[in-house]
Design an enzyme around this catalytic site. Sequence first.
Site, short mmCIF file in Angstrom:
data_model
loop_
_atom_site.label_atom_id
_atom_site.label_comp_id
_atom_site.label_asym_id
_atom_site.label_seq_id
_atom_site.Cartn_x
_atom_site.Cartn_y
_atom_site.Cartn_z
N SER A 189 4.82 2.11 8.14
CA SER A 189 4.34 0.88 7.19
C SER A 189 5.49 0.26 6.34
O SER A 189 6.33 1.25 5.56
CB SER A 189 3.18 1.02 6.47
OG SER A 189 1.99 1.54 6.93
N ASP A 232 -0.09 -7.63 1.36
CA ASP A 232 0.30 -6.11 1.60
C ASP A 232 1.98 -6.23 1.60
O ASP A 232 2.59 -5.68 2.49
CB ASP A 232 -0.21 -5.46 2.84
CG ASP A 232 -0.17 -3.96 2.90
OD1 ASP A 232 0.09 -3.53 1.85
OD2 ASP A 232 -0.16 -3.46 3.81
N HIS A 284 0.80 -1.29 0.02
CA HIS A 284 0.05 0.02 0.03
C HIS A 284 0.79 1.28 0.10
O HIS A 284 0.36 2.34 -0.37
CB HIS A 284 -0.98 -0.15 1.17
CG HIS A 284 -0.45 0.49 2.39
ND1 HIS A 284 -0.10 -0.76 3.40
CD2 HIS A 284 0.01 1.38 3.11
CE1 HIS A 284 0.45 -0.17 4.47
NE2 HIS A 284 0.34 1.10 4.27
#
Length: 364
Positions: free
Chosen positions: A211, A133, A103
């Site tokens: 992230s 992801d 993402h």
Amino acid sequence: MNRRYAIAAAAFAALLLAVTAAKVLHVPVPWAAPTARAVEQRGPLSDGEKATIEIFERVSPSVVQVAAKSAASPLMGEEGQGGGASGTGFVWDRDGHLVTNNHVIANGGEIAVRFASGEVAKVDLVGTAPNYDLAVLRIRSVRQLPPPIALGSSSDLKVGQSAFAIGNPFGLDQSMTSGIISALKRRLPTHAGREIANVIQTDAAINPGNSGGPLLDSAGRLIGVTTAIISPSGSNAGIGFAVPVDVVNRIVPELIRSGRVPTPGIGIVAAGEDVSTRLGVEGVIVVRTAPGSPAERAGIRGVNFSTGAVGDIITAAEGKPVRRLSDLTDALEQAGAGKTVRLTVKRGSDSRDVNVGIVDIDRS
């Protein structure tokens, strides 16, 4: 006489006032010391502090800031803001591959990374796995590649053990946070519509920008890739998640090899968990099978829409209970496309085992 006395008294009063004022002006002020205070010497660092410092100094050079420029905007902003995204990544191998979250780079455009040294390098996208992801990048050139982060295992993790995250929260690079592993075997939905199984939950502070960064154990080994938080405000609320390293170590080599990861399936459409709960069913209710699919060829039946009768219910895979769809998809992913899985199927009051082939449903 009275006049002379009055003049003398006035003169004495003026002199007394002057002396008093002088004393007041020369009273030392305790918060305006003329010299710096002496530094208090501290004792040695604790063993825990030394261990944490050693982890950061050893691992942080291998952690990078990932900046992805949106195709629609020339600006690179904080994760989720502006026209670009900023996240974290880390060195995977000595061939220059980096791992981050899908993402972080999903909007396309040019991608660059910044190392702890400050050096900026352009990278190429090698492959993505939206179902997990995860994404793999490759550095075009760098003066000196930091070493890969040592790999640990997520199969033997314990709730309560220490966990450390290094990343770039809100663009503040090279930030380290610590906490514990709060829970294991969480289920995390992805933007691709599937669930990642066995996800690690931690209270180590994870914020936007973290992230794709590494989650480490107390030995500084990689045990997960930070991927999401639960927070009403969008900031750390003590509930963060990481893709377990055992999954990462299975997916990343496949991305490096072929640029994609197969999506294992048997060709069924399953009822939602809410339907199973309402019916009091423990297992995966098969709504229908795709024509020519391995499930159809194995004789698995879906719901009879003419009568409304429930079709087959998958209750186990390779002898392990299947209570929800994610249990089944996890078993299929463990086996892999091209293999066969033994399913226990319940029809009415009868159960039977069937062998079903696994295919890459994205290409079938």
